[in-house]
Design a protein around this motif. Sequence first.
Motif, mmCIF file in Angstrom:
data_model
loop_
_atom_site.group_PDB
_atom_site.id
_atom_site.type_symbol
_atom_site.label_atom_id
_atom_site.label_comp_id
_atom_site.label_asym_id
_atom_site.label_seq_id
_atom_site.Cartn_x
_atom_site.Cartn_y
_atom_site.Cartn_z
ATOM 1 N N GLU A 46 0.818 -1.196 0.000
ATOM 2 C CA GLU A 46 0.000 0.000 0.000
ATOM 3 C C GLU A 46 0.856 1.251 0.000
ATOM 4 N N PHE A 47 0.251 2.298 -0.504
ATOM 5 C CA PHE A 47 0.915 3.597 -0.561
ATOM 6 C C PHE A 47 1.025 4.199 0.836
ATOM 7 N N VAL A 48 2.155 4.871 1.097
ATOM 8 C CA VAL A 48 2.358 5.554 2.368
ATOM 9 C C VAL A 48 2.520 7.056 2.178
ATOM 10 N N ALA A 49 3.497 7.442 1.354
ATOM 11 C CA ALA A 49 3.788 8.868 1.195
ATOM 12 C C ALA A 49 4.472 9.099 -0.139
ATOM 13 N N ALA A 50 4.311 10.306 -0.657
ATOM 14 C CA ALA A 50 4.914 10.657 -1.933
ATOM 15 C C ALA A 50 5.478 12.065 -1.877
ATOM 16 N N ILE A 51 6.489 12.297 -2.701
ATOM 17 C CA ILE A 51 7.095 13.627 -2.762
ATOM 18 C C ILE A 51 7.498 13.909 -4.198
ATOM 19 N N ALA A 61 -0.922 8.911 2.857
ATOM 20 C CA ALA A 61 -2.087 8.075 3.069
ATOM 21 C C ALA A 61 -2.796 8.552 4.334
ATOM 22 N N ASP A 62 -4.090 8.408 4.357
ATOM 23 C CA ASP A 62 -4.859 8.839 5.523
ATOM 24 C C ASP A 62 -4.375 8.162 6.806
ATOM 25 N N SER A 63 -3.945 6.929 6.682
ATOM 26 C CA SER A 63 -3.541 6.153 7.860
ATOM 27 C C SER A 63 -2.291 6.704 8.536
ATOM 28 N N VAL A 64 -1.512 7.505 7.814
ATOM 29 C CA VAL A 64 -0.261 8.025 8.391
ATOM 30 C C VAL A 64 -0.240 9.546 8.461
ATOM 31 N N LYS A 65 -1.249 10.172 7.920
ATOM 32 C CA LYS A 65 -1.273 11.635 7.883
ATOM 33 C C LYS A 65 -1.188 12.208 9.288
ATOM 34 N N GLY A 66 -0.312 13.192 9.463
ATOM 35 C CA GLY A 66 -0.120 13.797 10.770
ATOM 36 C C GLY A 66 0.903 13.093 11.623
ATOM 37 N N ARG A 67 1.302 11.877 11.233
ATOM 38 C CA ARG A 67 2.299 11.121 11.997
ATOM 39 C C ARG A 67 3.601 10.945 11.225
ATOM 40 N N PHE A 68 3.510 10.828 9.916
ATOM 41 C CA PHE A 68 4.682 10.605 9.070
ATOM 42 C C PHE A 68 5.022 11.860 8.283
ATOM 43 N N THR A 69 6.297 12.009 7.997
ATOM 44 C CA THR A 69 6.782 13.108 7.162
ATOM 45 C C THR A 69 7.719 12.541 6.116
#
Length: 127
Positions: A46-51, A61-69
């Motif tokens: 699954e997707f986590v983050a993109a830049i 991803a909604d599941s990590v938003k606010g916790r991951f950078t």
Amino acid sequence: QVQLVESGGGLVQAGGSLGVSCAASGGTFSTYAMGWFRQAPGKEREFVAAISRSGDSTYFADSVKGRFTIFRDNAKNTVYLQMNSLKPEDTAVYYCAARLTAHSNIYYRRDNDMHYWGKGTLVIVSS
């Protein structure tokens, strides 16, 4: 062709933090949009983050938003994923991926959009 090598995985307690990194070689790093994906045991990747290439555009991803950078250092050919407030459900193999693109501010979120993949680094979050 770019080669990607992830590092920094390990075991961390729930609520803790961990940073993983992905070093690129063999290509011009600044021409690649980057992404982090993960695959938990028994689940699909699954997707986590993109830049974006420039680093100015990011998406989570909604599941990590606010916790991951996610951030990148084009001078060091490296993309990072800083994970805070980790949960047991964050346990997975984390993969970085790259897509060659002419667009400096576009990110990519789908597996099929990415051209190159690393071999992954394992993150285990204990409860």
